[in-house]
Write an enzyme that holds these catalytic residues in place. Sequence first.
Site, mmCIF file in Angstrom:
data_model
loop_
_atom_site.group_PDB
_atom_site.id
_atom_site.type_symbol
_atom_site.label_atom_id
_atom_site.label_comp_id
_atom_site.label_asym_id
_atom_site.label_seq_id
_atom_site.Cartn_x
_atom_site.Cartn_y
_atom_site.Cartn_z
ATOM 1 N N CYS A 1 13.075 -12.571 -1.463
ATOM 2 C CA CYS A 1 14.421 -12.660 -0.892
ATOM 3 C C CYS A 1 15.434 -12.620 -2.037
ATOM 4 O O CYS A 1 15.074 -12.673 -3.200
ATOM 5 C CB CYS A 1 14.575 -13.971 -0.131
ATOM 6 S SG CYS A 1 13.308 -14.221 1.113
ATOM 7 N N ARG B 1 15.787 -6.508 -2.151
ATOM 8 C CA ARG B 1 14.735 -7.536 -2.281
ATOM 9 C C ARG B 1 14.236 -8.003 -0.920
ATOM 10 O O ARG B 1 13.213 -8.680 -0.818
ATOM 11 C CB ARG B 1 15.284 -8.734 -3.053
ATOM 12 C CG ARG B 1 15.747 -8.431 -4.458
ATOM 13 C CD ARG B 1 16.507 -9.606 -5.038
ATOM 14 N NE ARG B 1 15.633 -10.748 -5.231
ATOM 15 C CZ ARG B 1 14.963 -10.994 -6.363
ATOM 16 N NH1 ARG B 1 15.099 -10.170 -7.390
ATOM 17 N NH2 ARG B 1 14.175 -12.031 -6.483
ATOM 18 N N TRP C 1 13.435 -11.504 3.249
ATOM 19 C CA TRP C 1 12.211 -10.773 3.595
ATOM 20 C C TRP C 1 11.313 -11.820 4.234
ATOM 21 O O TRP C 1 10.891 -12.761 3.564
ATOM 22 C CB TRP C 1 11.550 -10.178 2.352
ATOM 23 C CG TRP C 1 10.364 -9.326 2.660
ATOM 24 C CD1 TRP C 1 10.341 -8.151 3.349
ATOM 25 C CD2 TRP C 1 8.998 -9.586 2.297
ATOM 26 N NE1 TRP C 1 9.063 -7.659 3.424
ATOM 27 C CE2 TRP C 1 8.222 -8.514 2.798
ATOM 28 C CE3 TRP C 1 8.369 -10.607 1.591
ATOM 29 C CZ2 TRP C 1 6.843 -8.442 2.622
ATOM 30 C CZ3 TRP C 1 6.991 -10.541 1.410
ATOM 31 C CH2 TRP C 1 6.237 -9.466 1.931
ATOM 32 N N ASN D 1 14.210 -18.696 -1.965
ATOM 33 C CA ASN D 1 13.317 -17.547 -2.195
ATOM 34 C C ASN D 1 11.993 -18.126 -2.650
ATOM 35 O O ASN D 1 11.925 -18.797 -3.679
ATOM 36 C CB ASN D 1 13.905 -16.631 -3.273
ATOM 37 C CG ASN D 1 12.953 -15.496 -3.623
ATOM 38 O OD1 ASN D 1 12.098 -15.124 -2.825
ATOM 39 N ND2 ASN D 1 13.081 -14.963 -4.832
ATOM 40 N N GLY D 2 10.940 -17.924 -1.868
ATOM 41 C CA GLY D 2 9.633 -18.466 -2.246
ATOM 42 C C GLY D 2 8.899 -18.950 -1.002
ATOM 43 O O GLY D 2 9.286 -18.654 0.127
ATOM 44 N N GLU E 1 -0.274 8.187 -6.678
ATOM 45 C CA GLU E 1 1.145 7.777 -6.668
ATOM 46 C C GLU E 1 1.941 8.666 -5.727
ATOM 47 O O GLU E 1 2.802 8.184 -4.976
ATOM 48 C CB GLU E 1 1.701 7.835 -8.085
ATOM 49 C CG GLU E 1 3.178 7.544 -8.210
ATOM 50 C CD GLU E 1 3.591 6.177 -7.668
ATOM 51 O OE1 GLU E 1 2.703 5.337 -7.404
ATOM 52 O OE2 GLU E 1 4.798 5.957 -7.496
ATOM 53 N N LYS F 1 4.085 7.245 -2.525
ATOM 54 C CA LYS F 1 5.511 7.557 -2.308
ATOM 55 C C LYS F 1 5.728 8.046 -0.884
ATOM 56 O O LYS F 1 6.624 7.613 -0.179
ATOM 57 C CB LYS F 1 5.979 8.631 -3.290
ATOM 58 C CG LYS F 1 6.152 8.190 -4.713
ATOM 59 C CD LYS F 1 7.239 7.165 -4.974
ATOM 60 C CE LYS F 1 6.915 5.771 -4.702
ATOM 61 N NZ LYS F 1 6.148 4.956 -5.592
ATOM 62 N N GLU G 1 4.976 5.286 1.964
ATOM 63 C CA GLU G 1 5.797 4.060 2.042
ATOM 64 C C GLU G 1 7.236 4.345 2.460
ATOM 65 O O GLU G 1 7.929 3.420 2.884
ATOM 66 C CB GLU G 1 5.769 3.282 0.734
ATOM 67 C CG GLU G 1 6.484 3.910 -0.422
ATOM 68 C CD GLU G 1 6.524 2.978 -1.622
ATOM 69 O OE1 GLU G 1 6.550 1.753 -1.480
ATOM 70 O OE2 GLU G 1 6.515 3.501 -2.747
ATOM 71 N N HIS H 1 -17.473 14.701 -0.619
ATOM 72 C CA HIS H 1 -18.375 13.570 -0.325
ATOM 73 C C HIS H 1 -17.917 12.812 0.906
ATOM 74 O O HIS H 1 -18.108 11.606 1.007
ATOM 75 C CB HIS H 1 -18.456 12.655 -1.548
ATOM 76 C CG HIS H 1 -18.979 13.351 -2.760
ATOM 77 N ND1 HIS H 1 -20.292 13.763 -2.882
ATOM 78 C CD2 HIS H 1 -18.341 13.795 -3.873
ATOM 79 C CE1 HIS H 1 -20.452 14.394 -4.034
ATOM 80 N NE2 HIS H 1 -19.285 14.423 -4.663
ATOM 81 N N LYS I 1 11.283 -4.945 -2.364
ATOM 82 C CA LYS I 1 11.198 -4.336 -3.696
ATOM 83 C C LYS I 1 10.175 -5.028 -4.579
ATOM 84 O O LYS I 1 9.469 -4.383 -5.316
ATOM 85 C CB LYS I 1 12.565 -4.378 -4.378
ATOM 86 C CG LYS I 1 12.579 -3.741 -5.745
ATOM 87 C CD LYS I 1 12.143 -2.298 -5.704
ATOM 88 C CE LYS I 1 12.023 -1.693 -7.080
ATOM 89 N NZ LYS I 1 11.380 -0.348 -7.055
HETATM 90 C C1 AGP Z 1 5.842 1.194 -5.156
HETATM 91 O O1 AGP Z 1 6.718 2.237 -4.771
HETATM 92 C C2 AGP Z 1 6.092 -0.072 -4.383
HETATM 93 N N1 AGP Z 1 7.445 -0.459 -4.366
HETATM 94 C C3 AGP Z 1 5.153 -1.190 -4.778
HETATM 95 O O2 AGP Z 1 3.838 -0.697 -4.691
HETATM 96 C C4 AGP Z 1 5.348 -1.752 -6.213
HETATM 97 O O3 AGP Z 1 4.988 -0.785 -7.163
HETATM 98 C C5 AGP Z 1 4.422 -2.971 -6.353
HETATM 99 O O4 AGP Z 1 4.811 -3.940 -5.410
HETATM 100 C C6 AGP Z 1 4.433 -3.564 -7.761
HETATM 101 O O5 AGP Z 1 5.730 -4.016 -8.065
HETATM 102 P P1 AGP Z 1 6.034 -4.438 -9.613
HETATM 103 O O6 AGP Z 1 5.834 -3.210 -10.444
HETATM 104 O O7 AGP Z 1 7.437 -4.922 -9.592
HETATM 105 O O8 AGP Z 1 5.053 -5.509 -9.979
#
Ligand code: AGP
Length: 619
Positions: free
Chosen positions: A2, A27, A75, A101-102, A492, A496, A499, A515, A614
Amino acid sequence: MCGIVGYIGKKEAAPIILEGLRRLEYRGYDSAGISVLRSGDLLTRKRKGKIDDGLAPALRESPLTGVSGIGHTRWATHGPPSDENSHPHLDQSGRIAVVHNGVIENFARLKQRLQEAGHRFLSATDTEVLAHLIGVEYERLRAAGDPREPLLPHAVAAALREVIGTYGIAVICTEEPGLIVGARRGSPLIVGIGRGENFLASDVTAMVAHTRQVVYLNDYDVVTVTAEDFQVTNLGTETARVQIQEVEFGAEAAERGRFPHHMLKEIYEQPRTIENALRGRLDLDEATAKFGGLNMSAAELRAVDQMVIAACGTSWHAGLVGEYLIEDFAHVPVEVEYASEFRYRNPPLEKNTLVLVITQSGETADTLAALREARRRGHKVLAICNVVGSTIAREADGGIYLHAGPEIGVASTKAFTSQVTVLTLLALFMGRLRMMSPHRGLEVIRALERMPALAEQALALDGQIRAIARKYADRRDFFFLGRQLNFPVALEGALKLKEISYLHAEGYPAAEMKHGPLALLDENSPCVMLVPRGALYEKTMSNLEEVRARRAPVIALATEGDREVAQRAADVIYLPETPEFVWPLLGIIPLQLLAYHVAVLRGCDVDKPRNLAKSVTVE
Ligand code: AGP
């Protein structure tokens, strides 16, 4: 994760807090709320949904006035997104408001105890329990005639001593309107120092428009912030360490500027951010790299006989690229682990194992836990991180900052290429401490120096990639296939796409498809194949044939001048020739753009995709 913001000064607090929340919305954006103090009253507006959908209209309809206040963008962890589960939460008396936050792990037991004492709760959140706890402690201290002034910091400290879990909080109270109390354990909290005003926030981007003088609080710190000053105490045994630092970027770095989305801006920033990652770290005389913050001697690094890389998501993919490079350049065995697995797996590590954690935010709970587990076993831990002063950056034994500037888009882009750039430099550095020749070292340096310009060339393909996205945006299943260093790039690219467009996308080693996964292919499953010129070009072209034989349309990323691939692929994206070891820095850019355009065409919220945040600061 958050976002929390606090303001105390002479200006109207609500607009400043709202602007700060907007900058922290990446966030978490399930709900948002603000409480302000005005003439002994505590006024609150809080709504489910994104700021523009809920809180902002509520504030326009019924503005808040007051010169101190706190705000929160959520969040959801405990309790679904709803108005009543939105922060701030009040204590039983309605005099105290808290944003958090937590995760409070023992909140159920605390809630039961409070309910037995007659407390009534309006939400399903752990934070509301903390607010009631602070209210009980505040009342207890006041009833006991405690002479200390102000009492709120002590009430907060007493309540936090009963809490198990993580928190970054800000607290205000109608009885003591001239201050805000903050505290942290496991979640970031930063003091912003203004002139006649001060700030609290989870992240500097919420306050760089007002000040770049900040203090990163440490775990167990409790801070009392007034308009003129701030005072830090520590719940633990340590004396509070207060260090005023200068934020290295301004407010514009966290703004979209001319771009429709933060993600597109950050994709286009990559020539500059790759340059930033290289700046001051190329040593042409010694044909190696140089770092300022490893805090490890050459002898210590030469003694490293195994490395473990622990990370999550995109950072884990960058770690896989690092594995190939470090093993190739330095011949050090590397294991890449999901941080969430590493922390519980109990791996038998050699005494001289170096652990490297990779994290853009520096706050990812699983990666932080992996760091702490490795350090508990006596291993040195280095961190590759983008956020100065973040928890992981401060707890590691040493590390390398990305200097990529704030990454706001939930889908990580520039952080990935900066991480891979830094990992290439680290592999070069470790290789040149061992048996890599000066000639090979210079070859690596020359290749890296060309990358910003080559990244510009990749960005120039945006129009072609948008056309390809238009052709396939209605498909449901995508495969991304690559070999060796390009396998992590395939992973990767798939991440992208999935997500931000919510489509099914998988990354696979190209040779692995036969396989089993080949059974999934048909004319409706586009396959993005990474097939640049290189040692495995012919073999990857064979894999391309296997895919074509199942009628799956192939979108090939190939090397300029390769006419053969154009005979076999439905679409070809040509990239400049590069040595194989830097191709990941180039090849990922078209995949980022492809994901972006597909998501936009599908009407998805590119910067704030559903269900995500994020940085995941909860397990
Ligand atoms: C990637 O696009 C995502 N936002 C997510 O997988 C992110 O890379 C992951 O949560 C790790 O975050 P960090 O690099 O801040 O630790």
